[in-house]
Design an enzyme around this catalytic site. Structure first.
Site, PDB file in Angstrom:
ATOM      1  N   SER A 192      51.016 -34.338 -21.612  1.00 53.61           N
ATOM      2  CA  SER A 192      50.322 -35.628 -21.603  1.00 53.61           C
ATOM      3  C   SER A 192      50.563 -36.315 -20.250  1.00 53.61           C
ATOM      4  O   SER A 192      50.205 -35.755 -19.210  1.00 53.61           O
ATOM      5  CB  SER A 192      50.791 -36.485 -22.781  1.00 53.61           C
ATOM      6  OG  SER A 192      49.931 -37.590 -22.963  1.00 53.61           O
ATOM      7  N   ASP A 411      42.679 -31.663 -29.440  1.00 51.49           N
ATOM      8  CA  ASP A 411      43.366 -32.820 -28.890  1.00 51.49           C
ATOM      9  C   ASP A 411      42.518 -34.076 -29.091  1.00 51.49           C
ATOM     10  O   ASP A 411      41.396 -34.157 -28.604  1.00 51.49           O
ATOM     11  CB  ASP A 411      43.636 -32.598 -27.401  1.00 51.49           C
ATOM     12  CG  ASP A 411      44.640 -33.580 -26.827  1.00 51.49           C
ATOM     13  OD1 ASP A 411      44.707 -34.719 -27.317  1.00 51.49           O
ATOM     14  OD2 ASP A 411      45.357 -33.207 -25.877  1.00 51.49           O
ATOM     15  N   HIS A 449      47.277 -32.971 -29.858  1.00 50.29           N
ATOM     16  CA  HIS A 449      47.814 -33.407 -28.569  1.00 50.29           C
ATOM     17  C   HIS A 449      49.251 -32.931 -28.375  1.00 50.29           C
ATOM     18  O   HIS A 449      50.175 -33.436 -29.021  1.00 50.29           O
ATOM     19  CB  HIS A 449      47.749 -34.925 -28.461  1.00 50.29           C
ATOM     20  CG  HIS A 449      48.106 -35.441 -27.105  1.00 50.29           C
ATOM     21  ND1 HIS A 449      47.389 -35.128 -25.971  1.00 50.29           N
ATOM     22  CD2 HIS A 449      49.119 -36.246 -26.685  1.00 50.29           C
ATOM     23  CE1 HIS A 449      47.934 -35.712 -24.927  1.00 50.29           C
ATOM     24  NE2 HIS A 449      48.996 -36.393 -25.329  1.00 50.29           N
TER      25      HIS A 449
END
Length: 536
Positions: A192, A411, A449
Site C-alpha cells: 500500500s 483490491d 488489499h
C-alpha cells in the site's frame, strides 16, 4: 558448536568475513556519530523479553503478536532520531541479532499515513536472522490521521520520500558499527503506502536496496486520492446514490454468477476480472427496493465506481475498481462505501490528503470539488513529493537491483490496474529483455488489499508464515534472485484459515502477463493441478 550453525556461518563467509557475530557490545553503538541523526538509545533485549510498545488490538491477532515477540532471540535495539530539516523528528529503530546474523538488512514500510514503527514485521525479519529497520516517517498518529501535516511542509516531505532514505542510511551505519563489517545485501518490503515507499526507493534512491518487494503500491498518490474524491462524490453527493453494506453481497453474487466460469473453474475467484463484462443495470429493482437489487441512482453510482475517476474531457484520472472486489471484510464496505456515507477508508485518506496535506483547510468540503481542479492542484503542488511513477528504473537495475511487485485483483483500496499500468510502462522503458532480468509482477486472483479475500493470499510477502522454500515464499525468491541470479517463475500462494499451519487451498501466482490455468483434472484447491500459461 552445533554442526548446522557451523555450516550456516561458513556459508555466510564473504571475503574473509564471518557474518553472525557482533564486534562490540550493543551499548557502545550509542556513541556512533551519524549525519543528520542521533542515536538516542541502544540496549540489549534478552531472548523472549520484548513486549509490545503499542497497545495491541484484542482477539487472536493480539495473541499471535504476543507469541511472536516471546519467540524473539536476543537482539540489540537501537533507537535513532533523524533531523534532515529543522522541523524533522524522524523516529527510527534498528534491531540487530546478537548472534546468527545472516548478513542482510531488511527495511520495512508503512501503511496509510504511517505514524508508527512497524514492530511486527521487524520481529518477523529478526526471527529469520536479518537486521531489521523501520520508522514512523517523522510523526506520531493513526494511519488514517493527517492533521500533523498542517503547517509542517518539511514533515510532509519526510513522509513523502525522505524518511525511508534517512532510515536506510542510518541503519547501514549502525549495522557496520555493531558487526564491524558491512552487510551482504539490503532489502525493502512494503504494501500500500509501503509499496509506494518501495517504488520511491527504487526510483529516487536506487543505491539504497538490492532487492525490493512492492505490494499494491499507492505510487500514483495524487491521482489515487483524487479518485477517492470521485468515489465519495459518486456515492454521497446524491443521498439516493449511496450503496449500503447490506446490498454489497448481492452485487458480489451477481458478479460471480456472470463471470466465474470464464476461467474454467467455478470457485468464486475471477482469474482476470478485466474480462468480466458485468452490467450493473441487471441488478436494477423491478419493483420495491430491497437488499437484493439496486435503485436507479445506485446503479449509476456503481457504474461510476467501475469506470473510475475522469476529468471533464473524459480523460481517466485513475483506474476504476474491478468486478469481484465488492464483498468480504476487506471489500467495498471497508474501503469505498463504508458502513455509513463518508465513513470509508478511502474517504478518510482522500480527506486527509486534500484537507490536511494539500490545502491545509480542515473544513475542506469534497462535495464542491471539481475533478479538473483538484487533480491539477494535487499534481502541481505535491506530485514531486508523493508520486513514484518514474518508469526509468535503469539506475536501479544497472547496479543489479531486483524488483518484485504484487497486487490482488480484488483490491478495493487501490485498483489493481494501476500496478499493471506501471509495470507495462517499466517494460516499455527498459525494453522487454532488461525488464525480464530485473522486475516481476505477480497478480493475485481473488485477493484484496495486500491480503484477505477468497483467493490464496499468503506467499511470504510481508512476514506472514510461509514455507522456507523460494517456490512458495516471495521474500526468499527475491533473495535468491539478488544473491544467486535465480530469477523467479511461478510462486505458490496458500489460503490459510485462523491459526492453521496448513493451507486450505494453494494456487500458483504467475509472472505477469501469464495466468494460472486449470489442467482439467484434479483438486482445484491444489496448485499442482494448475500451470502458468499465456492468457487467451
Amino acid at each position: 558448536m552445533n554442526k548446522v550453525l557451523v555450516a550456516v556461518l561458513v556459508s555466510l563467509c564473504v571475503s574473509g568475513v564471518v557474518y553472525g557475530q557482533s564486534s562490540q557490545s550493543c551499548e557502545k553503538v550509542r556513541q556512533l556519530s551519524l549525519t543528520n541523526a542521533k542515536v538516542t538509545s541502544a540496549e540489549t533485549v534478552a531472548s523472549g523479553s520484548f513486549t509490545n510498545p503499542a497497545a495491541a488490538p484484542p482477539g487472536p491477532g493480539a495473541n499471535r503478536i504476543d507469541a511472536l515477540y516471546k519467540s524473539l532471540p536476543a537482539f540489540c535495539r537501537v533507537a535513532i532520531a533523524a533531523t534532515p530539516s529543522s522541523d524533522s523528528n524522524i523516529k527510527i529503530e534498528v534491531w540487530l541479532p546478537s548472534s546468527g546474523w545472516n548478513g542482510r538488512l531488511q527495511g520495512q514500510g508503512n501503511g496509510g499515513f504511517a505514524g508508527e514503527i512497524n514492530y511486527v514485521e521487524m520481529a518477523e525479519s529478526l526471527i529469520h536472522g536479518s537486521a531489521a529497520v523501520s520508522t514512523d516517517t517523522g510523526h506520531t498518529g493513526r494511519a488514517t490521521d493527517a492533521p500533523w501535516a498542517i503547517g509542517h511542509p518539511e514533515k510532509v516531505k519526510d513522509f513523502g520520500y525522505r524518511a525511508i532514505h534517512e532510515m536506510t542510511v542510518a541503519a547501514k551505519a549502525v549495522v557496520g558499527e555493531f558487526y564491524g563489517t558491512a552487510m551482504k545485501h539490503s532489502y525493502f518490503s512494503g504494501c500500500s503506502n509501503g509499496g509506494r515507499q518501495a517504488l520511491m526507493e527504487s526510483q529516487r534512491f536506487p543505491a539504497d536496496y538490492d532487492g525490493i518487494l512492492a505490494g499494491a503500491p499507492a505510487n500514483y498518490w495524487t491521482h489515487l486520492l483524487t479518485g477517492a474524491v470521485w468515489n465519495a462524490q459518486a456515492t454521497t453527493s446524491d443521498p439516493a446514490s449511496y450503496i449500503p453494506p447490506t446490498k454489497l453481497p448481492a452485487i458480489a453474487r451477481a458478479v460471480v454468477q456472470a463471470c466465474d466460469v470464464q476461467d474454467g473453474v467455478s470457485d468464486g475467484i475471477l482469474n482476470d476480472p478485466r474480462k468480466c463484462d458485468f452490467k450493473p443495470a441487471t441488478l436494477q429493482c423491478n419493483g420495491a427496493d430491497s437488499d437484493t437489487c439496486l435503485t436507479a441512482p445506485q446503479v449509476t453510482a456503481l457504474k461510476k465506481l467501475y469506470e473510475g475517476a475522469h476529468d471533464s474531457q473524459g480523460h481517466q484520472i485513475f483506474p476504476g475498481f474491478l468486478p469481484g472486489a465488492e464483498g468480504g471484510r476487506g471489500g467495498w464496505g471497508l474501503w469505498i462505501t463504508g458502513p455509513k456515507p463518508g465513513e470509508s477508508l478511502l474517504f478518510a485518506f482522500g480527506k486527509g490528503y486534500f484537507a490536511d496535506m494539500l490545502y491545509e483547510k480542515p473544513d475542506w468540503d469534497f462535495r464542491s470539488a471539481k475533478m479538473d481542479q483538484v487533480v491539477a492542484d494535487a499534481d502541481n503542488k505535491s506530485a514531486a513529493i508523493f508520486n513514484a511513477t518514474d518508469a526509468n528504473l535503469k539506475p536501479f537495475t544497472s547496479r543489479g537491483g531486483k524488483l518484485i511487485m504484487y497486487h490482488g485483483w480484488n483490491d478495493a483500496g487501490i485498483s489493481a490496474i494501476n500496478s499493471v499500468n506501471y509495470y507495462s510502462e517499466v517494460v516499455k522503458t527498459l525494453g522487454a529483455q532488461q525488464a525480464s532480468g530485473s522486475i516481476r509482477l505477480y497478480m493475485e486472483p481473488g485477493v484484496q488489499h495486500c491480503a484477505g479475500g477468497v483467493g490464496p493470499d499468503n506467499f511470504g510477502q510481508f512476514g506472514a508464515p510461509a514455507p522456507d522454500d523460494a517456490h512458495r515464499n516471495v521474500a526468499l525468491a527475491l533473495e535468491q534472485w539478488v544473491e544467486k541470479g535465480n530469477a523467479p517463475a511461478d510462486i505458490v500462494a496458500g489460503k490459510y484459515e485462523d491459526e492453521s499451519k496448513s493451507p486450505k487451498m494453494t494456487r500458483p501466482l504467475c509472472p505477469y502477463p501469464q495466468v494460472a490455468k486449470y489442467k482439467g483434472s484434479g483438486d482445484t484447491n491444489d496448485a499442482s493441478n494448475f500451470s502458468c500459461a499465456a492468457p487467451n
